[in-house]
Scaffold this motif. Structure first.
Motif, PDB file in Angstrom:
ATOM      1  N   THR A  63     -15.278  -0.425   3.425  1.00 59.41           N
ATOM      2  CA  THR A  63     -14.123   0.465   3.454  1.00 59.41           C
ATOM      3  C   THR A  63     -13.148  -0.020   2.387  1.00 59.41           C
ATOM      4  OG1 THR A  63     -12.872  -0.857   5.051  1.00 59.41           O
ATOM      5  CG2 THR A  63     -14.406   0.790   5.936  1.00 59.41           C
ATOM      6  N   ALA A  64     -12.093   0.762   2.150  1.00 58.27           N
ATOM      7  CA  ALA A  64     -11.092   0.365   1.152  1.00 58.27           C
ATOM      8  C   ALA A  64     -10.455  -0.969   1.532  1.00 58.27           C
ATOM      9  CB  ALA A  64     -10.025   1.445   1.020  1.00 58.27           C
ATOM     10  N   ILE A  65     -10.194  -1.161   2.817  1.00 59.38           N
ATOM     11  CA  ILE A  65      -9.598  -2.422   3.275  1.00 59.38           C
ATOM     12  C   ILE A  65     -10.555  -3.574   3.022  1.00 59.38           C
ATOM     13  CG2 ILE A  65      -8.856  -3.723   5.314  1.00 59.38           C
ATOM     14  CD1 ILE A  65      -7.782  -1.115   6.466  1.00 59.38           C
ATOM     15  N   GLU A  66     -11.807  -3.409   3.393  1.00 56.35           N
ATOM     16  CA  GLU A  66     -12.793  -4.475   3.200  1.00 56.35           C
ATOM     17  C   GLU A  66     -12.972  -4.812   1.721  1.00 56.35           C
ATOM     18  OE1 GLU A  66     -15.906  -4.079   6.902  1.00 56.35           O
ATOM     19  OE2 GLU A  66     -15.903  -2.478   5.408  1.00 56.35           O
ATOM     20  N   GLU A  67     -12.973  -3.789   0.889  1.00 56.93           N
ATOM     21  CA  GLU A  67     -13.151  -4.024  -0.546  1.00 56.93           C
ATOM     22  C   GLU A  67     -11.986  -4.819  -1.129  1.00 56.93           C
ATOM     23  OE1 GLU A  67     -13.379  -1.613  -4.786  1.00 56.93           O
ATOM     24  OE2 GLU A  67     -13.917  -0.543  -2.947  1.00 56.93           O
ATOM     25  N   THR A  68     -10.757  -4.458  -0.738  1.00 60.99           N
ATOM     26  CA  THR A  68      -9.600  -5.164  -1.291  1.00 60.99           C
ATOM     27  C   THR A  68      -9.523  -6.599  -0.779  1.00 60.99           C
ATOM     28  OG1 THR A  68      -8.219  -4.125   0.422  1.00 60.99           O
ATOM     29  CG2 THR A  68      -8.186  -3.128  -1.757  1.00 60.99           C
ATOM     30  N   VAL A  69      -9.963  -6.822   0.449  1.00 60.15           N
ATOM     31  CA  VAL A  69     -10.022  -8.196   0.966  1.00 60.15           C
ATOM     32  C   VAL A  69     -11.052  -8.994   0.177  1.00 60.15           C
ATOM     33  CG1 VAL A  69     -10.666  -9.633   2.941  1.00 60.15           C
ATOM     34  CG2 VAL A  69      -9.206  -7.640   3.283  1.00 60.15           C
ATOM     35  N   LYS A  70     -12.218  -8.392  -0.055  1.00 60.35           N
ATOM     36  CA  LYS A  70     -13.275  -9.062  -0.813  1.00 60.35           C
ATOM     37  C   LYS A  70     -12.822  -9.399  -2.232  1.00 60.35           C
ATOM     38  CE  LYS A  70     -17.967  -8.319  -2.579  1.00 60.35           C
ATOM     39  NZ  LYS A  70     -19.038  -7.320  -2.809  1.00 60.35           N
ATOM     40  N   SER A  71     -11.980  -8.537  -2.803  1.00 57.51           N
ATOM     41  CA  SER A  71     -11.504  -8.747  -4.166  1.00 57.51           C
ATOM     42  C   SER A  71     -10.458  -9.852  -4.255  1.00 57.51           C
ATOM     43  CB  SER A  71     -10.903  -7.450  -4.719  1.00 57.51           C
ATOM     44  OG  SER A  71      -9.616  -7.214  -4.169  1.00 57.51           O
ATOM     45  N   GLY A 164      10.176  -4.614  11.285  1.00 59.75           N
ATOM     46  CA  GLY A 164       9.061  -4.884  10.402  1.00 59.75           C
ATOM     47  C   GLY A 164       9.034  -3.934   9.218  1.00 59.75           C
ATOM     48  N   LYS A 165       8.185  -4.211   8.260  1.00 60.86           N
ATOM     49  CA  LYS A 165       7.974  -3.324   7.123  1.00 60.86           C
ATOM     50  C   LYS A 165       6.580  -2.753   7.251  1.00 60.86           C
ATOM     51  CE  LYS A 165       9.556  -4.335   3.054  1.00 60.86           C
ATOM     52  NZ  LYS A 165       9.767  -4.962   1.721  1.00 60.86           N
ATOM     53  N   GLN A 166       6.488  -1.425   7.320  1.00 61.97           N
ATOM     54  CA  GLN A 166       5.210  -0.769   7.603  1.00 61.97           C
ATOM     55  C   GLN A 166       4.677  -0.036   6.385  1.00 61.97           C
ATOM     56  OE1 GLN A 166       5.386   3.004   8.415  1.00 61.97           O
ATOM     57  NE2 GLN A 166       3.145   3.114   8.391  1.00 61.97           N
ATOM     58  N   VAL A 167       3.387  -0.253   6.097  1.00 61.71           N
ATOM     59  CA  VAL A 167       2.694   0.527   5.074  1.00 61.71           C
ATOM     60  C   VAL A 167       1.411   1.063   5.683  1.00 61.71           C
ATOM     61  CG1 VAL A 167       3.616  -0.758   3.097  1.00 61.71           C
ATOM     62  CG2 VAL A 167       1.475  -1.514   4.169  1.00 61.71           C
ATOM     63  N   ASP A 168       0.889   2.136   5.078  1.00 60.98           N
ATOM     64  CA  ASP A 168      -0.353   2.705   5.595  1.00 60.98           C
ATOM     65  C   ASP A 168      -1.453   2.579   4.548  1.00 60.98           C
ATOM     66  OD1 ASP A 168       0.236   4.666   3.727  1.00 60.98           O
ATOM     67  OD2 ASP A 168       0.990   6.097   5.221  1.00 60.98           O
ATOM     68  N   LEU A 169      -2.516   3.367   4.700  1.00 62.12           N
ATOM     69  CA  LEU A 169      -3.672   3.225   3.818  1.00 62.12           C
ATOM     70  C   LEU A 169      -3.392   3.609   2.367  1.00 62.12           C
ATOM     71  CD1 LEU A 169      -6.615   4.452   6.082  1.00 62.12           C
ATOM     72  CD2 LEU A 169      -6.149   2.125   5.299  1.00 62.12           C
ATOM     73  N   GLU A 170      -2.346   4.377   2.128  1.00 65.09           N
ATOM     74  CA  GLU A 170      -2.003   4.718   0.747  1.00 65.09           C
ATOM     75  C   GLU A 170      -1.726   3.451  -0.067  1.00 65.09           C
ATOM     76  OE1 GLU A 170       1.029   7.606  -1.823  1.00 65.09           O
ATOM     77  OE2 GLU A 170       1.348   7.319   0.329  1.00 65.09           O
ATOM     78  N   PHE A 171      -1.090   2.468   0.576  1.00 62.66           N
ATOM     79  CA  PHE A 171      -0.834   1.190  -0.090  1.00 62.66           C
ATOM     80  C   PHE A 171      -2.161   0.486  -0.398  1.00 62.66           C
ATOM     81  CE2 PHE A 171      -0.237  -3.411   0.095  1.00 62.66           C
ATOM     82  CZ  PHE A 171       0.778  -3.587  -0.837  1.00 62.66           C
ATOM     83  N   VAL A 172      -3.076   0.496   0.549  1.00 65.06           N
ATOM     84  CA  VAL A 172      -4.382  -0.146   0.352  1.00 65.06           C
ATOM     85  C   VAL A 172      -5.141   0.510  -0.792  1.00 65.06           C
ATOM     86  CG1 VAL A 172      -6.624  -0.645   1.406  1.00 65.06           C
ATOM     87  CG2 VAL A 172      -4.534  -0.860   2.762  1.00 65.06           C
ATOM     88  N   PHE A 173      -5.089   1.836  -0.862  1.00 71.26           N
ATOM     89  CA  PHE A 173      -5.786   2.552  -1.938  1.00 71.26           C
ATOM     90  C   PHE A 173      -5.229   2.147  -3.307  1.00 71.26           C
ATOM     91  CE2 PHE A 173      -6.458   6.170   1.310  1.00 71.26           C
ATOM     92  CZ  PHE A 173      -7.603   5.552   1.779  1.00 71.26           C
ATOM     93  N   SER A 174      -3.922   1.922  -3.376  1.00 71.33           N
ATOM     94  CA  SER A 174      -3.316   1.490  -4.638  1.00 71.33           C
ATOM     95  C   SER A 174      -3.816   0.107  -5.033  1.00 71.33           C
ATOM     96  CB  SER A 174      -1.788   1.480  -4.517  1.00 71.33           C
ATOM     97  OG  SER A 174      -1.284   2.776  -4.295  1.00 71.33           O
ATOM     98  N   ILE A 175      -3.919  -0.794  -4.056  1.00 69.79           N
ATOM     99  CA  ILE A 175      -4.405  -2.151  -4.329  1.00 69.79           C
ATOM    100  C   ILE A 175      -5.894  -2.120  -4.665  1.00 69.79           C
ATOM    101  CG2 ILE A 175      -4.662  -4.487  -3.410  1.00 69.79           C
ATOM    102  CD1 ILE A 175      -1.798  -3.577  -3.983  1.00 69.79           C
ATOM    103  N   GLN A 176      -6.626  -1.218  -4.033  1.00 62.76           N
ATOM    104  CA  GLN A 176      -8.047  -1.052  -4.352  1.00 62.76           C
ATOM    105  C   GLN A 176      -8.218  -0.640  -5.809  1.00 62.76           C
ATOM    106  OE1 GLN A 176      -9.974   2.465  -2.708  1.00 62.76           O
ATOM    107  NE2 GLN A 176     -11.837   1.289  -2.261  1.00 62.76           N
TER     108      GLN A 176
END
Length: 290
Positions: A63-71, A164-176
């Motif tokens: 997934t996008a999250i898994e890919e960015t963690v792997k990177s 807290g400071k909240q972000v959603d998957l749009e942030f993850v897609f940018s990092i991906q």
């Protein structure tokens, strides 16, 4: 993803190897520049969403999250309370609501949770007199504060109301997108920095050997070698040194020039892409309420 372009494919996981290389050679990192990394605290609703996505798309490697963690561009953390919440509440609810076998979701979770850095001290919701939201979210808020994390990855709008400071998957897609582009641009910068320190004799040997090697190597290796020669050719210092013995090169560089020219364009495009993706991620962070 399926790659149909002629651009040699570099897995974004390459960025993690480049980061390790720069950590071993800190002087090189000062020249090349740091690789971005963000720390996020994972909430249950995003974790559940990712498990559903993996179930519906079994062919998907990451997934996008898994890919960015792997990177290595994303560090994913969570209180151990998340594990309890997932196994005792979220997974059974998702199974019933979505009609997905609970055993399948639990198996996916066992694998998924290995990428998370766990804080075992936050094992229950706790309570707070100043809590302005769901007390089950408190462990995430506490970990966010303790780690000085960049944000909490969640769809829960109460996160912001609770400090807290909240972000959603749009942030993850940018990092991906950043990680994918930076795998190219950082690699080329590292190659260029190394090449400009080599002796003229080694540069000549590299250029001569490339014409033979290039037809025998896989795409990623072709890309790496082309990047090195490209930097030799376009870098002012290297270009001046190369001119001194260009007569000895014969047609090697000339024959490779179309590929080198394309690589220059690729390097510039990927560097811009990485910068724009990072800028978007920063804007999303700053627009989050805290």
């Amino acid at each position: 993803d399926t790659h149909h372009s002629t651009t040699p494919y570099l897995d974004s996981g390459t960025l993690a190897s480049l980061r390790t290389f720069l950590e071993v050679y800190p002087d090189l990192e000062k020249i090349v520049g740091p690789i971005a990394r963000y720390i996020l605290v994972l909430d249950a609703n995003i974790a559940a969403s990712d498990l559903i996505h993996k179930y519906k798309n079994p062919y998907l490697k990451h997934t996008a999250i898994e890919e960015t963690v792997k990177s290595s561009a994303l560090e994913l953390c969570a209180p151990i309370w998340l594990d309890h919440e997932m196994t005792e509440s979220t997974i059974p609810q998702v199974s019933e609501k979505r009609g997905i076998p609970e055993t399948t979701l639990r198996a996916l979770w066992v694998e998924y949770r290995t990428q998370i850095i766990w804080d075992k001290s936050l094992s229950e919701p706790g309570a707070s007199e100043n809590c302005d939201g769901d007390e089950k979210d408190l462990p995430y808020i506490k970990l966010f504060e303790a780690l000085n994390a960049d944000a909490i990855l969640s769809r829960d709008k109460d996160i912001a109301n609770m400090g807290g400071k909240q972000v959603d998957l749009e942030f993850v897609f940018s990092i991906q997108s950043y990680a994918r582009a930076a795998s190219y641009s950082v690699g080329i910068r590292i190659g260029g920095t190394i090449v400009t320190t080599l002796s003229a004799a080694l540069l000549l040997q590299l250029a001569r050997g490339l014409s033979t090697l290039i037809t025998q190597l896989p795409d990623w290796a072709k890309f790496s070698l082309l990047a090195l020669v490209c930097i030799i050719t376009v870098h002012p210092n290297s270009r001046e040194r190369l001119a001194k013995f260009s007569k000895n090169l014969g047609g090697t560089v000339a024959s490779l020039w179309p590929a080198l020219e394309s690589l220059v364009e690729l390097a510039n495009a990927k560097s811009l892409e990485a910068t724009l993706s990072l800028d978007k991620a920063e804007k999303l962070l700053h627009s989050s309420r805290n």
